[in-house]
Structure formats: C-alpha cells, structure tokens
Motif scaffolding. Structure first.
Motif, PDB file in Angstrom:
ATOM      1  N   GLY A   1       0.631  -1.053   0.083  1.00 36.22           N
ATOM      2  CA  GLY A   1       0.234  -0.026   0.030  1.00 36.22           C
ATOM      3  C   GLY A   1       0.714   1.340  -0.039  1.00 36.22           C
ATOM      4  O   GLY A   1       0.559   2.394   0.470  1.00 36.22           O
ATOM      5  N   THR A   2       1.908   1.257  -0.707  1.00 37.03           N
ATOM      6  CA  THR A   2       2.949   2.555  -0.631  1.00 37.03           C
ATOM      7  C   THR A   2       2.816   3.121  -2.035  1.00 37.03           C
ATOM      8  O   THR A   2       2.943   2.446  -2.950  1.00 37.03           O
ATOM      9  N   PRO A   3       2.412   4.471  -2.003  1.00 37.43           N
ATOM     10  CA  PRO A   3       2.238   5.167  -3.357  1.00 37.43           C
ATOM     11  C   PRO A   3       3.668   5.429  -3.878  1.00 37.43           C
ATOM     12  O   PRO A   3       4.647   5.380  -3.271  1.00 37.43           O
ATOM     13  N   VAL A   4       3.520   5.360  -5.187  1.00 37.52           N
ATOM     14  CA  VAL A   4       4.695   5.396  -6.030  1.00 37.52           C
ATOM     15  C   VAL A   4       4.821   6.660  -6.927  1.00 37.52           C
ATOM     16  O   VAL A   4       3.799   7.061  -7.570  1.00 37.52           O
ATOM     17  N   VAL A   5       6.056   7.213  -7.154  1.00 39.89           N
ATOM     18  CA  VAL A   5       6.229   8.154  -8.175  1.00 39.89           C
ATOM     19  C   VAL A   5       7.384   7.705  -9.143  1.00 39.89           C
ATOM     20  O   VAL A   5       8.405   7.213  -8.485  1.00 39.89           O
ATOM     21  N   ALA A   6       6.955   7.243 -10.301  1.00 42.94           N
ATOM     22  CA  ALA A   6       7.528   6.295 -11.256  1.00 42.94           C
ATOM     23  C   ALA A   6       8.399   7.434 -12.286  1.00 42.94           C
ATOM     24  O   ALA A   6       7.789   8.298 -12.832  1.00 42.94           O
ATOM     25  N   LEU A   7       9.499   7.267 -12.538  1.00 43.63           N
ATOM     26  CA  LEU A   7      10.416   7.824 -13.646  1.00 43.63           C
ATOM     27  C   LEU A   7      10.926   6.867 -14.700  1.00 43.63           C
ATOM     28  O   LEU A   7      12.210   6.208 -14.548  1.00 43.63           O
ATOM     29  N   PRO A   8      10.070   6.347 -15.573  1.00 43.94           N
ATOM     30  CA  PRO A   8      10.390   5.231 -16.388  1.00 43.94           C
ATOM     31  C   PRO A   8      11.585   5.729 -17.329  1.00 43.94           C
ATOM     32  O   PRO A   8      11.359   7.209 -17.669  1.00 43.94           O
ATOM     33  N   HIS A   9      12.255   4.987 -18.050  1.00 45.02           N
ATOM     34  CA  HIS A   9      13.279   5.492 -19.072  1.00 45.02           C
ATOM     35  C   HIS A   9      13.072   4.861 -20.524  1.00 45.02           C
ATOM     36  O   HIS A   9      13.603   5.307 -21.170  1.00 45.02           O
ATOM     37  N   ALA A  10      12.405   3.778 -20.392  1.00 42.34           N
ATOM     38  CA  ALA A  10      12.092   3.165 -21.732  1.00 42.34           C
ATOM     39  C   ALA A  10      11.217   1.989 -21.756  1.00 42.34           C
ATOM     40  O   ALA A  10      10.651   1.430 -20.709  1.00 42.34           O
ATOM     41  N   HIS A  11      10.872   1.440 -22.990  1.00 43.59           N
ATOM     42  CA  HIS A  11      10.342   0.179 -23.012  1.00 43.59           C
ATOM     43  C   HIS A  11       8.592   0.140 -22.456  1.00 43.59           C
ATOM     44  O   HIS A  11       8.132   1.043 -22.356  1.00 43.59           O
ATOM     45  N   GLU A  12       8.328  -1.015 -21.666  1.00 42.50           N
ATOM     46  CA  GLU A  12       7.014  -0.982 -21.105  1.00 42.50           C
ATOM     47  C   GLU A  12       6.992  -0.331 -19.879  1.00 42.50           C
ATOM     48  O   GLU A  12       6.061  -0.353 -19.338  1.00 42.50           O
ATOM     49  N   LEU A  13       8.219   0.217 -19.270  1.00 44.80           N
ATOM     50  CA  LEU A  13       8.131   0.889 -18.236  1.00 44.80           C
ATOM     51  C   LEU A  13       7.339   2.020 -18.127  1.00 44.80           C
ATOM     52  O   LEU A  13       6.498   2.555 -17.283  1.00 44.80           O
ATOM     53  N   VAL A  14       7.339   2.823 -19.452  1.00 38.32           N
ATOM     54  CA  VAL A  14       6.384   3.885 -19.581  1.00 38.32           C
ATOM     55  C   VAL A  14       4.909   3.524 -19.308  1.00 38.32           C
ATOM     56  O   VAL A  14       4.047   4.262 -18.753  1.00 38.32           O
ATOM     57  N   LEU A  15       4.543   2.478 -19.859  1.00 37.00           N
ATOM     58  CA  LEU A  15       3.322   1.709 -19.875  1.00 37.00           C
ATOM     59  C   LEU A  15       2.660   1.572 -18.620  1.00 37.00           C
ATOM     60  O   LEU A  15       1.648   1.986 -17.947  1.00 37.00           O
ATOM     61  N   SER A  16       3.387   0.993 -17.699  1.00 40.43           N
ATOM     62  CA  SER A  16       3.415   0.846 -16.386  1.00 40.43           C
ATOM     63  C   SER A  16       3.181   2.140 -15.565  1.00 40.43           C
ATOM     64  O   SER A  16       2.322   2.255 -14.781  1.00 40.43           O
ATOM     65  N   ALA A  17       3.995   2.863 -16.000  1.00 45.62           N
ATOM     66  CA  ALA A  17       3.983   4.314 -15.139  1.00 45.62           C
ATOM     67  C   ALA A  17       2.814   4.899 -15.251  1.00 45.62           C
ATOM     68  O   ALA A  17       1.853   5.568 -14.609  1.00 45.62           O
ATOM     69  N   ARG A  18       2.159   4.868 -16.697  1.00 50.76           N
ATOM     70  CA  ARG A  18       0.839   5.309 -16.762  1.00 50.76           C
ATOM     71  C   ARG A  18      -0.413   4.799 -16.270  1.00 50.76           C
ATOM     72  O   ARG A  18      -1.162   5.239 -15.780  1.00 50.76           O
ATOM     73  N   ARG A  19      -0.078   3.454 -15.959  1.00 48.70           N
ATOM     74  CA  ARG A  19      -1.087   2.673 -15.548  1.00 48.70           C
ATOM     75  C   ARG A  19      -1.332   2.895 -13.766  1.00 48.70           C
ATOM     76  O   ARG A  19      -2.241   3.029 -13.148  1.00 48.70           O
ATOM     77  N   LEU A  20      -0.154   3.217 -13.322  1.00 50.87           N
ATOM     78  CA  LEU A  20      -0.172   3.905 -11.885  1.00 50.87           C
ATOM     79  C   LEU A  20      -1.025   5.153 -11.731  1.00 50.87           C
ATOM     80  O   LEU A  20      -1.957   5.167 -10.811  1.00 50.87           O
ATOM     81  N   GLU A  21      -0.940   5.945 -12.730  1.00 53.49           N
ATOM     82  CA  GLU A  21      -1.843   6.943 -12.738  1.00 53.49           C
ATOM     83  C   GLU A  21      -3.428   6.668 -12.768  1.00 53.49           C
ATOM     84  O   GLU A  21      -4.402   7.151 -12.264  1.00 53.49           O
ATOM     85  N   GLU A  22      -3.716   5.924 -13.889  1.00 53.00           N
ATOM     86  CA  GLU A  22      -4.802   5.402 -14.232  1.00 53.00           C
ATOM     87  C   GLU A  22      -5.541   4.740 -12.981  1.00 53.00           C
ATOM     88  O   GLU A  22      -6.527   5.086 -12.804  1.00 53.00           O
ATOM     89  N   ARG A  23      -4.710   4.054 -12.210  1.00 50.78           N
ATOM     90  CA  ARG A  23      -5.506   3.521 -11.116  1.00 50.78           C
ATOM     91  C   ARG A  23      -5.408   4.310  -9.829  1.00 50.78           C
ATOM     92  O   ARG A  23      -5.863   3.662  -8.704  1.00 50.78           O
TER      93      ARG A  23
END
Length: 407
Positions: free
Chosen positions: A318-340
C-alpha cells in the motif's frame, strides 16, 4: 485433483530472460513447489545461479549474450530492434541447446518461459513432451492488447531477419508453417501473470487462459533494516537492480527530501558502490542493494523506475509510487499507476529536485490516493500469489504427455 493437493516428484523447468526482474518474480513459486516435494530446474545465465540455488532449485547455466538490452535509457528504434534480434538468436543458439541437454536426463513435466524466451521455451516443451506455460513478469498480451506492438516496429528490416531465424529453428524441430502461428503467438494456452488483473492493461479483456496470481515474493528476514527512531517520513528510492546511477539522479533525490522531514533510503544497484556517490547528507542512506519489502512497510513513498517487480512490491504494502520510467514497457506501467490512482508518472527528462518534491507532495496530499491504494492492495492479496501459482502448475503438469502416458 483438488487445488493444493501435492503430487510429489513432478519436475518444473524455467527458461527466463537474463534479467533479475524476470528471474526474481518466479522464485516464490519455485520455493512453494519445492516445499510441496517437487523438483525445480532453472536454465539460467550463470550469474543468476546462486540466486536460484539459494531457493533450493537446480541451475543449468549458460553465458548470455544479452548485452545492453533493457539497460540503455531511451534507445533508438534501430538499437531496440538490433538488441531484440541478438536476443532472439541467443535464445535459439545458446539457451535452447543448454535446456535440451541439461534437461534430457530428467525431462520436466512443465516448461515455464517468458516473453523474451518464447522460441526456446516452446520448442523445449515440444521436444521434451512437457506442458508449456508462459509466465509474465510484466503486462500480458492477448488479442486486445499487444505488448510486442508497443515495443517493435513491424516494418524494421531486422523483423524479417528474425522471422527467418524462427522459421529455420522451428523447421529443424518438425514445426511446419501451419503450426508456426501458434508457436509465434504472444501468449500461450496457459499463462501465469505476476500482477493482479486490476493492474493489467485492458485487464477485463483477458479470459481464463490467463491466471493473474500477483506478486510472489517472500518476506525478508527480520533485522535487515530498521525505520528511523525519530519518526521521520521514509522515502525509498531505486532505479532497479541493474540500472545504476544516471545523471546524478540519486543526488537529486537527496536534495528533494529535506532532512527536517525525511529519511531517504536508496538502493543503487547490485554492482554499484555507494561510495561512488560521494558524501551524502546525514538523512540519506545508500545501499548497493536491500530487499525493498524490508523498507516498504515503513515507507511513505517509493520513487522508482516503474519496473513491475518494484511496483508490485510497493502496491502489496500500500505504498504510493512516483515513477520515472526510462524506456520500453516501463512507460506503460507508469501510466497505469496514474490510471489506477496509486502513483504519479514523472518524466525523467528535465527532472529537478523541486519538481520531484512537488510531485511527491501532491501525491501524498491527494485524498483519492489512500482508498485507491487500499483497493489495489486488496487486489494483490486476492490474486493468490505463490500458493495459487503452484496449485495451477500442479494441475497443468498433471496433463503433460509424459504424465498421461505413465498413467
């Protein structure tokens, strides 16, 4: 056979991409299978042998030609295509022979493989009469959502060369053109996904071929890390096990969290010497590596690269995340964090200490964050983890050609 009923003596083999983020999510499942009396063998790059042997599995090793794949920030399409092609060649010329020879004396009942070892894994399962199971350490793919389409340019010349490699490889093992569509698909008939359905992109479109079991990590041993005695907030900062420092990122994070309010815990990467950062403020501690579950129960925020292993560990606590993706599917996962509603996606380019501090403050002040985190934590818990994954693997292995022929 009811789920959870042990069937002693089954053998499970895993052929996984040479990356900690691909090997680590499976270790909890391996431990669970071994505890139930089964045998587990990893066909793995030699540097991961101690990791898998530590959980009680056998290691069949090879030397990977992985190179910089998944390590280079913001790669060009040409670089990504070249790395992907080289990886494909390595899996059919190095990984497959290692698996075939290393497993021949004790053929497995099931072969587990991932997105980057599709060809080697599926052909190994065919040659050894085992059930193929695709494991997904990140987002799964189906007829609705394609991770491959997000990563590769289908018109790149190397895609045609890669197809030629696959056709030759499969033809050598009796797989004709009429079967190659099935062997080249992004998913299998049985898929273990190490995230909850609620975090999967287009999650509602996935049918019962996909088991979303969530993360399977084990709790770290007590005493690895202790929270600050003064009650300061805790920020955990990491770019993953292999990314290392880029452009003073860790020093920037040290500036973003004031000493009067925060204790900052940094994990730099397994091959990174903390001394390389130079002197750090008293409220910042740097470790080459530290299991994140040792810190996350006490952390107020996790600043990371959006690797799925890191995200799942954070959301499990239950820890919130600030994501700084650099490439590949990491960008998709970072966007998913915001969507959820459980994190923020912050571009790495142009990052400043003030920008990071403001993003953290906004995330923690948002009244929608705690309930979103609670919902996701419950989704992780209900997914079933290692025990459910082992139940499924036992049921699937019971249908292997070798098992059915024996009885």
């Amino acid at each position: 056979m009811p789920p959870g009923t042990p069937t002693p003596g089954r053998h499970y083999a895993l052929l996984l991409f040479a990356d900690f983020g691909h090997v680590a999510p499976t270790l909890g499942v391996a431990r669970e299978l071994i505890a139930r009396g089964h045998r587990v063998t990893y066909v793995v790059d030699e540097r991961f042998a101690p990791l898998v042997e530590d959980c009680g599995a056998r290691a069949v090793t090879y030397t990977s030609a992985r190179g910089a794949f998944y390590r280079t920030g913001d790669p060009s399409p040409d670089r990504l295509a070249r790395d992907g092609y080289d990886l494909l060649v390595d899996t059919v010329r190095t990984v497959f022979p290692a698996a075939r020879d290393g497993l021949a004396a004790d053929p497995p009942d099931a072969v587990l493989y991932d997105f980057e070892t599709v060809a080697a894994g599926r052909v190994t399962a065919r040659v050894l009469d085992a059930v193929p199971v695709q494991v997904c350490p990140s987002h799964a793919a189906n007829e609705t959502f394609s991770l491959r389409a997000q990563l590769w340019d289908p018109g790149h010349p190397l895609m045609a060369e890669g197809a030629s490699v696959l056709i030759d490889f499969m033809g050598q093992h009796g797989i004709g053109l009429e079967e190659m569509g099935r062997y080249g698909a992004e998913w299998d008939e049985r898929n273990l996904v190490f995230l909850p359905r609620a975090f999967q992109i287009e999650g509602d479109s996935f049918d019962d071929r996909f088991a979303f079991v969530g993360p399977t990590f084990t709790e770290p041993r007590p005493g690895l890390w202790s929270p600050p005695a003064d009650g300061c907030r805790v920020a955990l900062v990491s770019l993953g096990t292999e990314s290392g420092d880029r452009g003073g990122f860790f020093r920037l994070c040290a500036e973003a969290f004031p000493a009067s309010e925060w204790q900052v815990v940094m994990t730099l990467g397994r091959d990174t010497d903390p001394a390389a950062l130079g002197p750090l403020p008293a409220h910042v501690e740097a470790h080459s590596w530290l299991p994140h579950p040792a810190v996350l129960p006490h952390a107020d925020v996790f600043v990371c690269h959006a690797g799925m292993g890191s995200l799942m560990e954070s959301l499990a606590y239950g820890t919130p995340v600030v994501a700084l993706p650099h490439a590949h599917e990491l960008v998709l996962s970072a966007r998913r964090l915001e969507e959820r509603g459980v994190g923020r996606n912050l571009p790495r380019a142009g990052l400043t200490a003030r920008g990071l501090a403001d993003t953290v403050a906004g995330l923690l002040a948002d009244p929608a964050t705690p309930p979103a985190l609670s919902r996701m934590r419950e989704a992780v818990r209900e997914a079933g983890g290692a025990a459910r994954a082992a139940d499924l693997l036992e049921a699937w292995a019971a249908r292997s050609p070798a098992v059915e022929a024996a009885g």
